[in-house]
Motif scaffolding. Sequence first.
Motif, short mmCIF file in Angstrom:
data_model
loop_
_atom_site.label_atom_id
_atom_site.label_comp_id
_atom_site.label_asym_id
_atom_site.label_seq_id
_atom_site.Cartn_x
_atom_site.Cartn_y
_atom_site.Cartn_z
N ARG A 1 13.28 6.10 47.67
CA ARG A 1 12.93 6.21 46.24
C ARG A 1 12.54 4.82 45.73
O ARG A 1 13.37 4.13 45.14
CB ARG A 1 14.10 6.78 45.44
CG ARG A 1 14.49 8.19 45.84
CD ARG A 1 15.66 8.68 45.02
NE ARG A 1 16.04 10.05 45.35
CZ ARG A 1 16.84 10.39 46.35
NH1 ARG A 1 17.36 9.42 47.12
NH2 ARG A 1 17.13 11.65 46.59
N PRO A 2 11.30 4.42 45.95
CA PRO A 2 10.89 3.06 45.56
C PRO A 2 10.96 2.87 44.05
O PRO A 2 10.55 3.75 43.27
CB PRO A 2 9.44 2.98 46.07
CG PRO A 2 8.98 4.40 46.17
CD PRO A 2 10.19 5.18 46.54
N PRO A 3 11.48 1.72 43.59
CA PRO A 3 11.56 1.46 42.15
C PRO A 3 10.19 1.30 41.51
O PRO A 3 10.03 1.56 40.32
CB PRO A 3 12.37 0.16 42.08
CG PRO A 3 12.20 -0.48 43.42
CD PRO A 3 12.05 0.63 44.40
N VAL A 4 9.21 0.86 42.30
CA VAL A 4 7.82 0.77 41.83
C VAL A 4 6.93 1.38 42.89
O VAL A 4 7.23 1.28 44.09
CB VAL A 4 7.40 -0.69 41.52
CG1 VAL A 4 8.13 -1.21 40.31
CG2 VAL A 4 7.66 -1.59 42.71
N PRO A 5 5.83 2.03 42.51
CA PRO A 5 5.00 2.76 43.48
C PRO A 5 4.49 1.93 44.65
O PRO A 5 4.40 2.44 45.77
CB PRO A 5 3.83 3.27 42.61
CG PRO A 5 4.41 3.38 41.24
CD PRO A 5 5.37 2.23 41.13
N VAL A 6 4.16 0.65 44.42
CA VAL A 6 3.56 -0.14 45.50
C VAL A 6 4.53 -0.35 46.66
O VAL A 6 4.10 -0.57 47.80
CB VAL A 6 3.05 -1.51 44.99
CG1 VAL A 6 1.87 -1.33 44.06
CG2 VAL A 6 4.16 -2.31 44.36
N LEU A 7 5.84 -0.27 46.41
CA LEU A 7 6.80 -0.47 47.49
C LEU A 7 6.85 0.70 48.46
O LEU A 7 7.49 0.62 49.51
CB LEU A 7 8.20 -0.73 46.92
CG LEU A 7 8.39 -2.04 46.16
CD1 LEU A 7 9.84 -2.19 45.74
CD2 LEU A 7 7.96 -3.23 47.01
N ALA A 8 6.16 1.80 48.14
CA ALA A 8 6.04 2.93 49.07
C ALA A 8 4.89 2.72 50.04
O ALA A 8 4.66 3.55 50.92
CB ALA A 8 5.83 4.23 48.30
N GLY A 9 4.19 1.59 49.90
CA GLY A 9 3.02 1.35 50.72
C GLY A 9 3.25 0.38 51.86
O GLY A 9 4.25 -0.33 51.92
N LEU A 10 2.30 0.37 52.79
CA LEU A 10 2.24 -0.62 53.86
C LEU A 10 0.97 -1.44 53.67
O LEU A 10 -0.09 -0.90 53.32
CB LEU A 10 2.19 0.06 55.24
CG LEU A 10 3.46 0.76 55.72
CD1 LEU A 10 3.21 1.38 57.10
CD2 LEU A 10 4.63 -0.20 55.78
N VAL A 11 1.11 -2.74 53.90
CA VAL A 11 -0.04 -3.63 53.79
C VAL A 11 -0.70 -3.76 55.16
O VAL A 11 -0.04 -4.06 56.16
CB VAL A 11 0.38 -5.02 53.29
CG1 VAL A 11 -0.82 -5.97 53.25
CG2 VAL A 11 1.02 -4.93 51.90
N LEU A 12 -2.01 -3.53 55.22
CA LEU A 12 -2.81 -3.73 56.43
C LEU A 12 -3.67 -4.96 56.21
O LEU A 12 -4.49 -4.98 55.26
CB LEU A 12 -3.68 -2.52 56.74
CG LEU A 12 -2.99 -1.14 56.82
CD1 LEU A 12 -4.01 -0.06 57.17
CD2 LEU A 12 -1.87 -1.16 57.85
#
Length: 374
Positions: free
Chosen positions: A24-35
Amino acid sequence: MKFRVERDALANAVAWTARSLPARPPVPVLAGLVLSVEADTLEVSGFDYEVSTQAELPVHAASSGRTLVSGRLLADITKSLPPHPVDVAVDGPRLSINCGNARFSLPTLPVEDYPALPTMPSTAGTVAASVFAEAVGQVAIAAGRDDTLPMLTGVRIEIEADTITLVATDRFRLALREFTWKPSTPGASAAILVPARTLADAAKTLTGGSEVTVSLSSSGVGEGLLGLSGQGKQTTTRLLDAEFLKYRSILPPEFSSHAELDVAAFTEAAKRVALVAERWAPLRCEFSDGAVTLRAGGDEESQAEERCEVVFEGETTTIGFNPAFLLDGLAAVHSETARLEMTTPLKPAVLSAVGGDGDAATYRYLIMPVRLPS
């Protein structure tokens, strides 16, 4: 950004980094992976402010760049792709993935909002990957799961020169393992507390190479980091800001009796007898010369009994254990024969391996007995 990469290599790297993503990420971007692609190297990274993971792999790059996409979706997609090279490209606000006849198009997230990953701490030393994975697995089973008691949810790592000691306890049992390593600085000394689940996960997945590099920083209370790396993968985790128990005073200095058990035979017998034990009910172990009788159940409940041969020295002893805790210890000794040392039915017993050499003989599993009904 545009590149081609082998399917298995991409799936492995994405799965490695996605494991750190918060449910449950506190902000949406933390659900992502950086390529990130630079030259002919792809870096996949994830971060949740506590744990960071990064994996590097070679690619055939047509152009460099950086993007952010849903990590769990990307992991599900990459592990299900057909066995063909994968073409990945960013076109405006979307990421395209082409593999054989399969086509995917994913929306990207604002990569500029993603937090900077922590810098890997300075190298403290190296340890054989297989030894590290085994040691962490043996100890982490005894760590607590109650987050309201953070000092019990961690593994204490003590470094003294060329020896590392790992310890964990949930107050009902304690596991301790010592092993040797190669410190970068002779005579190094440190003591830290690392989240057990994070350490266990990292140890299991860094076994592809021969060594694991251990990195450590301690810039202040609660601000320290542990870094682990190997085989093109690295992870960092924030240390727990809690004081560990004075565990050495718990270890019994001497014992009045001990039994040598055939681990496989005793384990199977304990599992069978424990089938009738109600939740939290003890497994009753009656040790006498040459045998142990295992019992579970009560007068008005289902009952089970089984006798096993053992080598026993000392006065006849009847002691009770939580069957799940006892079985965890038996599984962790990694030896055909185990020694169970006891003092009285109400004081801690210690399980250890019999035989082996070197690091294999430095594991101890202390278990608190359960008071038996009279």
